[in-house]
Design a protein around this motif. Structure first.
Motif, short mmCIF file in Angstrom:
data_model
loop_
_atom_site.label_atom_id
_atom_site.label_comp_id
_atom_site.label_asym_id
_atom_site.label_seq_id
_atom_site.Cartn_x
_atom_site.Cartn_y
_atom_site.Cartn_z
N ALA A 9 0.85 -1.19 0.00
CA ALA A 9 0.00 0.00 0.00
C ALA A 9 0.89 1.24 0.00
N PRO A 10 0.37 2.36 -0.49
CA PRO A 10 1.15 3.60 -0.49
C PRO A 10 1.57 3.99 0.93
N LEU A 11 2.77 4.51 1.05
CA LEU A 11 3.28 5.00 2.33
C LEU A 11 3.35 6.52 2.26
N PRO A 12 2.92 7.21 3.31
CA PRO A 12 3.02 8.66 3.29
C PRO A 12 4.49 9.09 3.43
N PHE A 13 4.78 10.28 2.96
CA PHE A 13 6.11 10.83 3.15
C PHE A 13 6.30 11.17 4.62
N LYS A 14 7.55 11.10 5.06
CA LYS A 14 7.87 11.53 6.42
C LYS A 14 7.65 13.03 6.52
N ILE A 15 7.22 13.46 7.67
CA ILE A 15 7.04 14.88 7.95
C ILE A 15 8.39 15.42 8.42
N PRO A 16 8.87 16.51 7.85
CA PRO A 16 10.20 17.02 8.23
C PRO A 16 10.18 17.81 9.54
N GLN A 17 9.51 17.24 10.52
CA GLN A 17 9.46 17.77 11.88
C GLN A 17 9.64 16.58 12.81
N SER A 18 10.69 16.62 13.63
CA SER A 18 10.98 15.48 14.48
C SER A 18 11.37 15.94 15.89
N VAL A 19 11.46 14.96 16.78
CA VAL A 19 11.92 15.22 18.14
C VAL A 19 13.25 14.50 18.37
N SER A 52 9.91 11.31 13.83
CA SER A 52 9.09 12.33 13.18
C SER A 52 7.66 12.33 13.72
N LYS A 53 7.03 13.46 13.56
CA LYS A 53 5.60 13.57 13.88
C LYS A 53 4.83 12.61 12.97
N ASP A 54 3.72 12.08 13.49
CA ASP A 54 2.84 11.24 12.68
C ASP A 54 1.92 12.07 11.79
N SER A 55 1.66 13.31 12.22
CA SER A 55 0.85 14.24 11.43
C SER A 55 1.34 15.64 11.78
#
Length: 164
Positions: A9-19, A52-55
Motif C-alpha cells: 500500500a502507499p506510504l506517506p512521506f515523512k514529515i520534516p518535523q521530528s523530536v 518524526s511527527k505522525d501528522s
C-alpha cells in the motif's frame, strides 16, 4: 502525495518535523541506542531517541512520548519520570540517503529537543527493525559516541536542563 512500493500500500512521506529526546538518570547517565543502519561513514550510529511527527497537527510532547515508547519501551508518564521541553530546535539538512523518505523538494528537517529523566538506569525494549543495541553511558562519554553533531550538542547541554 505518497510513495508506492511494488506490492504494498502507499506510504506517506515523512514529515520534516521530528523530536530528539535525551533520556537520562539523575546522575546524568545517558541512554543511547544503536540504529540498525550504520552511519554514512560506516561507523556505528549511536543516538538518542529521535522520530518524526505522525501528522503535522501532532503536538511535540505527544511525539516525544510516543517515540520514547516505540523505540525503548519506556513510559514517559511512569512514576519518577520527568519529560522536559527544552524550547530549542535544530534545523539541519537531511542526509542524502534518506531524502527519498520525504516529499520531493524537502531537504531540511526541524528537530525539537526534549529530555526525559528516569529515576534509575533501566532495561530497554528495542524495535529490532530500527535498533540493534542500547547502553547507558556517563553524559560526556555518550556525547562522544553520538554520530549526529546535533545529538552530541544536546547531550552536552544536558546539565543545564536536568533537575538538581
Amino acid at each position: 502525495m505518497a510513495v508506492e512500493l511494488v506490492g504494498t500500500a502507499p506510504l506517506p512521506f515523512k514529515i520534516p518535523q521530528s523530536v530528539l529526546v535525551v533520556i537520562h538518570t539523575p546522575t546524568l547517565d545517558v541512554l543511547l541506542i544503536r540504529r540498525a543502519i550504520d552511519a554514512p561513514d560506516g561507523q556505528a550510529f549511536w543516538q538518542s531517541v529521535t522520530g518524526s511527527k505522525d501528522s503535522p497537527q501532532e503536538d511535540w510532547r505527544d511525539t516525544a512520548v510516543r517515540e520514547v515508547w516505540e523505540e525503548t519501551g519506556i513510559c514517559a508518564h511512569a512514576s519518577g519520570c520527568t519529560l522536559r521541553d527544552w524550547g530549542l530546535e535544530n534545523v539541519y539538512d537531511i542526509y542524502p540517503q534518506w531524502l527519498h523518505r520525504y516529499a520531493p523538494g524537502v531537504r531540511r528537517n526541524t528537530e525539537h529537543l526534549f529530555s526525559l529523566q528516569v529515576p534509575v538506569v533501566q532495561p530497554v525494549v528495542l524495535s529490532p527493525r530500527e535498533h540493534t543495541a542500547w547502553a547507558w553511558w556517563p553524559w560526556r562519554e555518550a556525547a562522544d559516541r553520538c554520530f549526529s553533531p546535533s545529538n552530541a550538542e544536546a547531550i552536552l547541554l544536558l546539565p543545564q536542563f536536568a533537575s538538581p
